[in-house]
Structure formats: C-alpha cells, structure tokens
Design an enzyme around this catalytic site. Structure first.
Site, short mmCIF file in Angstrom:
data_model
loop_
_atom_site.label_atom_id
_atom_site.label_comp_id
_atom_site.label_asym_id
_atom_site.label_seq_id
_atom_site.Cartn_x
_atom_site.Cartn_y
_atom_site.Cartn_z
N ASP A 1 3.74 1.37 5.07
CA ASP A 1 4.70 2.31 5.88
C ASP A 1 3.91 3.17 7.23
OD1 ASP A 1 7.28 3.87 5.71
OD2 ASP A 1 6.40 5.46 4.72
N LEU B 1 -3.51 2.02 3.44
CA LEU B 1 -4.26 0.74 3.81
C LEU B 1 -5.53 0.79 4.69
CD1 LEU B 1 -1.88 -2.53 3.73
CD2 LEU B 1 -3.59 -1.61 1.88
N ARG C 1 10.89 0.97 -11.11
CA ARG C 1 9.81 -0.28 -10.69
C ARG C 1 10.33 -1.63 -11.32
NH1 ARG C 1 5.63 2.13 -8.43
NH2 ARG C 1 4.92 4.35 -9.18
P1 IMP Z 1 1.72 4.49 3.57
O1 IMP Z 1 1.67 3.16 4.12
O2 IMP Z 1 0.46 4.98 3.60
O3 IMP Z 1 2.63 5.44 4.37
O4 IMP Z 1 2.02 4.42 2.19
C1 IMP Z 1 2.62 3.20 1.69
C2 IMP Z 1 2.92 3.46 0.20
O5 IMP Z 1 4.12 4.61 0.09
C3 IMP Z 1 3.44 2.49 -0.55
O6 IMP Z 1 2.54 1.74 -1.13
C4 IMP Z 1 4.48 2.87 -1.55
O7 IMP Z 1 3.78 3.27 -2.84
C5 IMP Z 1 4.84 4.10 -0.89
N1 IMP Z 1 6.16 3.87 -0.24
C6 IMP Z 1 6.52 3.68 1.23
N2 IMP Z 1 7.87 3.52 1.34
C7 IMP Z 1 8.56 3.59 0.12
C8 IMP Z 1 9.75 3.39 -0.33
O8 IMP Z 1 10.50 3.09 0.48
N3 IMP Z 1 10.04 3.32 -1.64
C9 IMP Z 1 9.00 3.43 -2.81
N4 IMP Z 1 7.91 3.66 -2.01
C10 IMP Z 1 7.33 3.81 -0.88
#
Ligand code: IMP
Ligand code: MG
Length: 185
Positions: free
Chosen positions: A113, A118, A175
C-alpha cells in the site's frame, strides 16, 4: 469514513462484505503463474521465502506449493504503531529463524500500500547480506505509495478500496475467506 479512520476505529461492528473482486479460481490461476515465473527465474537456486504475517500467510503457503525449487519457508511479523497511523516507525515482532547470508530471499506480501512496511523490512534484511532480495506481492496498490518499492512479482493491481479475504483482514477477521472482496463501508 476514510480508510485510516476505519483501521483505527474502536467500533466493533463489522461491515458486510460488498463485492467479490477476485474469486478463488482467478487467484489460484495467478498464484500458479507466479510460481512458474519464480521457478524459471531462480532455476538452479535455493530460495528462502519470507511471508509477512499475518496477511501474507495464506498467499505464501499457496505460492510455495507452486514453486518447483528447494525452498525454506519463513515468516516475519512487523508492526506499524496502530494508534498513530501517521507514524512511520515499525518494529519486528517475530524474526526469521534462519540466517539468510548468501541466500536468495523472496519476500512475500499480501498487499503493498504505502510501501512503508516493505521499505523497512527490505532494509533490515539487506543488512544480513543475502545473495539477493526480491519482492512478490499478491496485490499492489500503487496509488497510495509513499516509499518506492522494487516490485518484481505482482499478482494484481488494485484501486483504493479496502479489501478483505485470502489473508487480508478487517480487525483481524475475514482472513479465511477464499476470495478477495470489498466491504460496504
Ligand atoms: P503499507 O504498504 O506499509 O502501507 O502496508 C501494507 C500492509 O497494510 C499490508 O501488509 C496489509 O496488512 C495492510 N493493508 C493495506 N491495505 C489493506 C487492505 O485493503 N485490506 C487489508 N489490509 C490492508
Ligand atoms: Mg500485512
């Protein structure tokens, strides 16, 4: 309600599932393709597959079964500070069991996201001197990216709608759904 407010909400009411965006058959076919691609790219190598808990647990477990190489499956758990959604700090909750020095590492994520999770994880693992690090995410949401992430394998691109199922949760629920769906918010 925006997505961050939703993630931080203290409400216990679970919104209903709205629409299936990726069904079981579509996901399985793509996972098989990704497994075949990874098998080709890493021919002759051993892989350490690192699934990011909890979201990527389902995907990582299915993906390793489609990779025809000697693999070690590991999991790592990282937390963003939930009460401070704007904070960029992350901490390791569960670390790898094995040393990855000299190993080919495939990080497996459910969805990328903002990329902050990561970005942090990759920098932590890179310091351990692996032979290579590649990233495989089932879902990619590039519209909300804050940190640049070198995505090598992507299952599907998705828009900004909040998704559940196939490992993705809302308040730790859903999940177990075999498909990926939006929620009626
Ligand atoms: P980011 O890339 O650090 O913002 O976070 C990604 C993490 O946020 C993923 O591993 C998911 O656990 C969680 N996440 C992001 N978008 C969603 C969604 O639409 N549904 C459920 N979890 C999400
Ligand atoms: Mg996750």
């Amino acid at each position: 309600m925006n997505r961050l407010a939703l993630l931080d909400s203290d409400s216990l009411a679970l919104p209903p599932i709205e629409e299936i965006v990726l069904d079981e058959v579509t996901i399985a076919a793509r996972v098989k393709e990704l497994g075949a691609e990874i098998t080709r790219d890493f021919k002759g190598c051993e892989l350490t597959v690192v699934g990011i808990l909890k979201g990527a647990q389902v995907f990582a477990s299915e993906l390793v079964r489609k990779i025809s190489l000697p693999t070690t499956l590991e999991f790592m758990s990282i937390s963003r500070y939930q009460r401070r959604p704007a904070a960029k700090e992350v901490s390791i909750i569960h670390d790898l069991e094995q040393d990855i020095a000299g190993r080919h590492v495939l990080i497996v994520e459910d969805i990328v996201d903002t990329g902050l999770t990561l970005n942090y994880l990759e920098s932590v693992l890179r310091k351990r001197n692996p032979a290579s690090i590649s990233i495989c995410s089932l879902l990619d949401r590039p519209a909300l990216r804050l940190a640049e992430i070198p995505m090598r394998y992507v299952g599907f691109n998705v828009n900004e709608e909040f998704l559940i199922g196939y490992g993705l949760d809302y308040r730790d629920r859903f999940r177990d759904l075999p498909f990926i769906a939006t929620m009626a918010l």
